[in-house]
Scaffold this motif. Structure first.
Motif, PDB file in Angstrom:
ATOM      1  N   SER A 174       5.838   0.868  15.114  1.00  0.00           N
ATOM      2  CA  SER A 174       4.370   0.658  14.368  1.00  0.00           C
ATOM      3  C   SER A 174       4.465   0.399  12.834  1.00  0.00           C
ATOM      4  N   LEU A 175       5.427   1.166  12.379  1.00  0.00           N
ATOM      5  CA  LEU A 175       5.890   1.326  10.923  1.00  0.00           C
ATOM      6  C   LEU A 175       6.336  -0.188  10.583  1.00  0.00           C
ATOM      7  N   ARG A 176       7.338  -0.505  11.216  1.00  0.00           N
ATOM      8  CA  ARG A 176       7.756  -1.917  11.017  1.00  0.00           C
ATOM      9  C   ARG A 176       6.780  -2.960  11.064  1.00  0.00           C
ATOM     10  N   GLY A 177       5.541  -2.779  11.972  1.00  0.00           N
ATOM     11  CA  GLY A 177       4.788  -3.770  12.150  1.00  0.00           C
ATOM     12  C   GLY A 177       3.636  -3.710  10.873  1.00  0.00           C
ATOM     13  N   GLY A 178       3.389  -2.372  10.379  1.00  0.00           N
ATOM     14  CA  GLY A 178       2.608  -2.302   9.341  1.00  0.00           C
ATOM     15  C   GLY A 178       3.076  -2.758   7.987  1.00  0.00           C
ATOM     16  N   LEU A 179       4.551  -2.365   7.871  1.00  0.00           N
ATOM     17  CA  LEU A 179       5.254  -3.110   6.667  1.00  0.00           C
ATOM     18  C   LEU A 179       5.311  -4.449   6.435  1.00  0.00           C
ATOM     19  N   SER A 180       5.570  -5.091   7.740  1.00  0.00           N
ATOM     20  CA  SER A 180       5.493  -6.755   7.926  1.00  0.00           C
ATOM     21  C   SER A 180       3.909  -7.286   7.592  1.00  0.00           C
ATOM     22  N   LEU A 181       3.224  -6.568   8.069  1.00  0.00           N
ATOM     23  CA  LEU A 181       1.595  -7.011   7.671  1.00  0.00           C
ATOM     24  C   LEU A 181       1.536  -6.944   6.393  1.00  0.00           C
ATOM     25  N   GLY A 182       1.663  -5.836   5.600  1.00  0.00           N
ATOM     26  CA  GLY A 182       1.590  -5.534   4.476  1.00  0.00           C
ATOM     27  C   GLY A 182       2.291  -6.948   3.425  1.00  0.00           C
ATOM     28  N   LEU A 183       3.252  -7.091   3.968  1.00  0.00           N
ATOM     29  CA  LEU A 183       4.084  -8.511   3.050  1.00  0.00           C
ATOM     30  C   LEU A 183       3.531  -9.828   3.665  1.00  0.00           C
ATOM     31  N   ALA A 184       2.310  -9.708   4.314  1.00  0.00           N
ATOM     32  CA  ALA A 184       1.510 -10.905   4.602  1.00  0.00           C
ATOM     33  C   ALA A 184       0.173 -10.650   4.015  1.00  0.00           C
ATOM     34  N   GLY A 185      -0.042  -9.881   2.902  1.00  0.00           N
ATOM     35  CA  GLY A 185      -1.225  -9.571   2.098  1.00  0.00           C
ATOM     36  C   GLY A 185      -2.392  -8.654   2.624  1.00  0.00           C
ATOM     37  N   PHE A 186      -2.069  -7.886   3.741  1.00  0.00           N
ATOM     38  CA  PHE A 186      -2.983  -7.064   4.182  1.00  0.00           C
ATOM     39  C   PHE A 186      -2.935  -5.706   3.465  1.00  0.00           C
ATOM     40  N   GLY A 187      -3.787  -5.152   2.507  1.00  0.00           N
ATOM     41  CA  GLY A 187      -3.597  -4.210   1.725  1.00  0.00           C
ATOM     42  C   GLY A 187      -3.720  -2.668   2.502  1.00  0.00           C
ATOM     43  N   PHE A 188      -4.472  -2.720   3.667  1.00  0.00           N
ATOM     44  CA  PHE A 188      -4.959  -1.618   4.435  1.00  0.00           C
ATOM     45  C   PHE A 188      -4.464  -1.530   5.807  1.00  0.00           C
ATOM     46  N   TRP A 189      -3.865  -0.399   6.271  1.00  0.00           N
ATOM     47  CA  TRP A 189      -3.413  -0.539   7.407  1.00  0.00           C
ATOM     48  C   TRP A 189      -3.109   1.040   8.091  1.00  0.00           C
TER      49      TRP A 189
ATOM     50  N   ALA B 229      -7.426  -4.123  -3.548  1.00  0.00           N
ATOM     51  CA  ALA B 229      -8.316  -4.834  -3.780  1.00  0.00           C
ATOM     52  C   ALA B 229      -8.300  -6.095  -4.955  1.00  0.00           C
ATOM     53  N   ALA B 230      -7.891  -5.640  -5.914  1.00  0.00           N
ATOM     54  CA  ALA B 230      -8.044  -6.468  -7.311  1.00  0.00           C
ATOM     55  C   ALA B 230      -6.697  -7.456  -7.201  1.00  0.00           C
ATOM     56  N   GLU B 231      -5.611  -6.977  -6.593  1.00  0.00           N
ATOM     57  CA  GLU B 231      -4.413  -7.706  -6.645  1.00  0.00           C
ATOM     58  C   GLU B 231      -3.765  -8.240  -5.504  1.00  0.00           C
ATOM     59  N   GLY B 232      -3.996  -7.776  -4.216  1.00  0.00           N
ATOM     60  CA  GLY B 232      -3.570  -7.957  -2.879  1.00  0.00           C
ATOM     61  C   GLY B 232      -2.257  -7.606  -2.834  1.00  0.00           C
ATOM     62  N   LEU B 233      -2.085  -6.245  -3.566  1.00  0.00           N
ATOM     63  CA  LEU B 233      -0.678  -5.782  -3.034  1.00  0.00           C
ATOM     64  C   LEU B 233      -1.036  -4.491  -2.059  1.00  0.00           C
ATOM     65  N   PRO B 234      -0.290  -4.485  -1.273  1.00  0.00           N
ATOM     66  CA  PRO B 234      -0.606  -3.366  -0.070  1.00  0.00           C
ATOM     67  C   PRO B 234      -0.505  -1.932  -0.465  1.00  0.00           C
ATOM     68  N   MET B 235      -1.120  -1.084  -0.061  1.00  0.00           N
ATOM     69  CA  MET B 235      -0.899   0.460  -0.305  1.00  0.00           C
ATOM     70  C   MET B 235       0.309   0.851   0.458  1.00  0.00           C
ATOM     71  N   MET B 236       0.742   0.576   1.428  1.00  0.00           N
ATOM     72  CA  MET B 236       2.069   0.816   2.057  1.00  0.00           C
ATOM     73  C   MET B 236       2.973  -0.214   1.866  1.00  0.00           C
ATOM     74  N   ARG B 237       3.934  -0.165   1.158  1.00  0.00           N
ATOM     75  CA  ARG B 237       4.932  -1.174   0.500  1.00  0.00           C
ATOM     76  C   ARG B 237       6.160  -1.157   1.094  1.00  0.00           C
ATOM     77  N   ALA B 238       6.801  -2.114   1.742  1.00  0.00           N
ATOM     78  CA  ALA B 238       7.929  -2.140   2.052  1.00  0.00           C
ATOM     79  C   ALA B 238       8.863  -1.968   0.925  1.00  0.00           C
ATOM     80  N   MET B 239      10.199  -1.295   0.895  1.00  0.00           N
ATOM     81  CA  MET B 239      10.770  -0.913  -0.322  1.00  0.00           C
ATOM     82  C   MET B 239      11.322  -2.055  -1.062  1.00  0.00           C
ATOM     83  N   GLN B 240      11.529  -3.286  -0.368  1.00  0.00           N
ATOM     84  CA  GLN B 240      12.005  -4.411  -1.022  1.00  0.00           C
ATOM     85  C   GLN B 240      10.903  -5.013  -2.117  1.00  0.00           C
ATOM     86  N   LEU B 241       9.608  -4.867  -1.639  1.00  0.00           N
ATOM     87  CA  LEU B 241       8.632  -5.095  -2.299  1.00  0.00           C
ATOM     88  C   LEU B 241       8.509  -4.598  -3.917  1.00  0.00           C
TER      89      LEU B 241
END
Length: 759
Positions: A488-503, A576-588
């Motif tokens: 689940s965590l891998r799925g959420g981090l990957s989704l965040g890297l596709a512009g989804f801010g909340f998960w 919401a303002a910049e499109g950066l996810p709340m939960m961020r992969a470390m590489q981001l």
């Protein structure tokens, strides 16, 4: 889809017509049009017969270049299409005998005029990627189906991320990915949320602007290339320059949309009836009473499927035997300060009164022969609402308005993945391209209804491009195991890297009953996610059914999240303002640290908190710490990086580290997520370097700037001042340096603008 047999040969029965050269180039207003035949043209006779690809180069916004390739223009479907921003910026064009060049911002594309075909993307004098010989082409498979294909080069050491929700390793290299929404759980290579967008550690991203099935071979057909292909006669992709991963996400979400800001109350704890458990109003009341008696703050109560009568999903009518007084029950829940969420989906069972109503009015999806499309999956004789019809959308929305009139606050928009292709849509949309797109129309319809009553929030499962505008999304149906927690965590981090801010995700897992150790570890992870929901399939998720320690752990982390809301809601405003996810992969967050490149079992929650969920019963965990002196939030001890650490944590703890130089705003309340964050806020300064200056905006619960502070260090003095906002009581606390872990603290009364502490 793989077209080759090894590196040299095509698979049996495959025909390839690759762009061979940019034979004809026309510069138009802000764009280039290139005719690229499938063979070099050495004399006029070669212009007769044979495929010619049309390649259009343009720019929708600075630092983004669009490439659109068409073979047979008369065979390109018209709908649906993703909404993509197009500002038509000024670009620089140059065409001569050797090359054609288009530059947008810092990004340049160069197309060589002679053979072999070569199209190179560069920025700052550095090549990012290229389409080389035998990369861009039109393909036919053994069944004579037509595909368009492109291959973009991968440099040595280049890593690929993204492509939506993926439950395998975070780095996509070596993987084959089909962009095709399916209801497949969290343990396979199919996913609920497929996004044809990836980014790499080389400073660029690629968005394939195609709503149907797009197949990606990420270093898996040609190991030094990313291949993407789609059935049909057109293929459009956009190359997005960074140079940082955050810059890429900002530009991608500027193109496709940024998340709406969820209401502050939605960040509290959600409790569900679960799915197939037996429940009625007495059960609901016992759960709510039990949480209150145990002093566990609760924000939202969710009613899952059986709030409606069996076989009738969806008819949007409460089951009168189970909930004889729904209006009164909702009123009683509201009197206790709770919000109410209901489960819905886009299907209409044949036993629902809405089936005949929708079929008669033409609101249900039909087969090409005009009959209503039906099957027996999920509900007997189920049909689907045809959301391409404005009348059907309004009909569906009208049913939801009746529930909002009762006091319902949110909807869990389940399903939307298993969408058939043997259908005819009301607006004539292509069924293959609608398979993924359907969920966008479904969730948009529900989101707009909620927006009529205030700040909207969904709990959605399926998504495609643009779905990030309609938060929140959760990870789907996972098992109740540590392995599923990691998936689940891998799925959420990957989704965040596709512009989804909340998960979010189901705390404790969905399928099965979690072991108490799994539940307690998942609670810590869940309350340190953007949104937090207790939900299961056939068993309840109230903590006292596991053990008393589960109650203590849930209480502790729910209250911690409430105290962190000034910081967390600030991260939500940024999402919401910049499109950066709340939960961020470390590489981001740490693109220059190669130690972070493959990390998918830990994350940054906002810019300044490192979270490493413990995924073992004994509490043993190894995690990576980037450079600097970090501070453990829960006990104040310091941890130095870069490097790996191995620790053992009890159930009430996990690695939760504050970034060096951070100023973390924490609130004065821990009983609810929505309060005046600025009133009584504490600015916690961690290891500020000499000369450092940080601006901290403490938002209001409506997303505005409640108060703005500036914290700085000069020599042995740390000072803070309120630079905007109404006078409030606030504090400055130092952490790090020669001070104790709790640090000296100075509190300012309302009207005081400046605080200073001497080290």
């Amino acid at each position: 889809m793989k077209f080759k047999d090894g590196y040299w040969r095509l698979r049996p029965g495959v025909r390839a017509d690759y762009a061979a050269a940019a034979h004809d180039v026309t510069a138009e207003a802000g764009s280039l049009r290139i005719l690229a035949p499938a063979r070099p043209i050495t004399h006029r006779g070669y212009t007769i017969d044979g495929p010619v690809l049309r390649v259009d180069l343009s720019s929708p916004m600075p630092d983004v270049i669009r490439v659109r390739t068409v073979h047979f223009a008369g065979s390109v479907p018209g709908a649906p299409v993703f909404e993509v921003r197009d500002d038509a910026p000024d670009v620089d064009l140059a065409v001569d005998a050797e090359q054609a060049v288009l530059t947008s911002g810092a990004l340049t594309v160069r197309v060589r005029r002679d053979a072999p075909w070569e199209m190179t993307f560069s920025a700052g004098g550095r090549e990012l990627t290229r389409s080389a010989g035998k990369s861009l082409g039109a393909m036919r498979d053994p069944g004579d189906r037509h595909f368009m294909v492109e291959q973009l080069g991968l440099a040595a050491g280049e890593l690929v991320y993204g492509l939506g929700e993926r439950f395998g390793p975070l780095v996509r290299n070596g993987q084959s990915v089909d962009i095709w929404n399916e209801d497949g759980g969290t343990s396979s290579d199919v996913a609920y949320k497929n996004i044809p967008f990836y980014l790499t550690n080389r400073g660029y991203g690629v968005f394939v602007n195609h709503p149907g099935r797009v197949s990606f071979e990420v270093g898996s057909e040609s190991v030094s290339r990313v291949q993407f292909s789609a059935e049909g006669h057109d293929l459009e992709y956009l190359v997005i320059h960074g140079p940082t991963p955050k810059d890429i996400l900002r530009r991608y979400t500027a193109l496709t949309g940024r998340p709406a800001l969820p209401p502050a109350w939605s960040f509290g704890l959600w409790l569900s009836t679960s799915f197939t458990t037996d429940y009625d109003e007495a059960t609901v009341a016992s759960f709510v009473d039990g949480m209150a008696e145990r002093d566990v703050p609760l924000s939202v109560f969710h009613f899952d499927c059986f709030w409606m009568r069996r076989y009738r999903w969806c008819d949007f009518e409460w089951d009168p035997e189970v909930f004889p007084d729904p209006e009164g029950m909702i009123r009683r829940l509201k009197e206790r300060g709770l919000r109410v969420c209901l489960w819905i989906n886009p299907y209409i069972g044949q036993a629902s009164a809405l089936f005949d109503e929708g079929a008669t009015a033409g609101h249900l999806l039909r087969r090409p022969d005009g009959t209503v499309w039906q099957d027996d999956h999920w509900q007997a004789g189920r049909a689907l609402v045809d959301f391409t019809s404005p009348a059907a959308r309004e009909w569906y929305a009208g049913k939801l308005r009746g529930l909002l009139d009762m006091g319902v606050d949110a909807f869990k928009t389940d399903f939307g993945e298993r969408i058939p292709t043997d259908v005819a849509y009301a607006d004539g949309a292509d069924p293959e391209r609608m398979h993924n797109y359907y969920t966008l129309l479904y969730n948009e319809t529900v989101h707009r209804v909620l927006a009529e009553r205030g700040a909207p929030v969904l709990f959605a499962r399926s998504a495609t491009v643009g779905g990030q505008r309609l938060p929140v999304h959760w990870g789907g149906d996972c098992e109740s195991t540590f392995e599923a927690m990691a998936e689940s965590l891998r799925g959420g981090l990957s989704l965040g890297l596709a512009g989804f801010g909340f998960w979010s995700h189901d705390i404790g897992g969905f399928e099965g009953r979690p072991d108490p150790a799994v539940f307690k570890r998942w609670v810590a992870f869940g309350l340190l996610s953007s949104h937090s929901r207790l939900h299961g399939s056939s068993s309840y998720r109230v903590p006292w059914l596991f053990d008393e320690e589960s109650v203590d752990v849930l209480r502790s982390f729910t209250r911690l999240k409430a105290r962190l809301m000034p910081y967390l809601y600030g991260a939500a405003v940024e999402a919401a303002a910049e499109g950066l996810p709340m939960m961020r992969a470390m590489q981001l967050e740490f693109p220059g640290d190669r130690g972070c490149d493959h990390l998918d079992a830990q994350y940054m929650l906002g810019p300044d908190l490192l979270v490493a969920p413990v995924m073992s019963a004994d509490g043993d965990i190894s995690y990576y710490v980037p450079g600097g002196t970090w501070t453990r939030l829960l006990d104040g001890e310091t941890v130095s990086g870069p490097g790996w650490r191995t620790e053992r944590h009890g159930f009430g703890s996990l690695p939760l580290l504050v970034r060096p130089g951070a100023v973390l705003a924490t609130g004065a309340r821990e009983d609810r997520p929505d309060y005046d964050y600025a009133d009584g806020v504490t600015l916690n300064a961690y290891h500020l370097a000499d000369g450092a200056r940080r601006t901290v905006t403490v938002p209001s619960p409506d997303g505005g700037a409640g108060a703005v502070f500036e914290v700085s260090r000069t020599g042995d003095r740390v000072s803070a001042r309120r630079v905007a906002g109404a006078p409030v009581r606030w504090s400055l606390r130092l952490h790090g340096g020669p001070q104790t872990s709790d640090g000296p603290r100075v509190t300012a009364e309302p009207g005081t603008d400046d605080i200073e502490i001497t080290l």
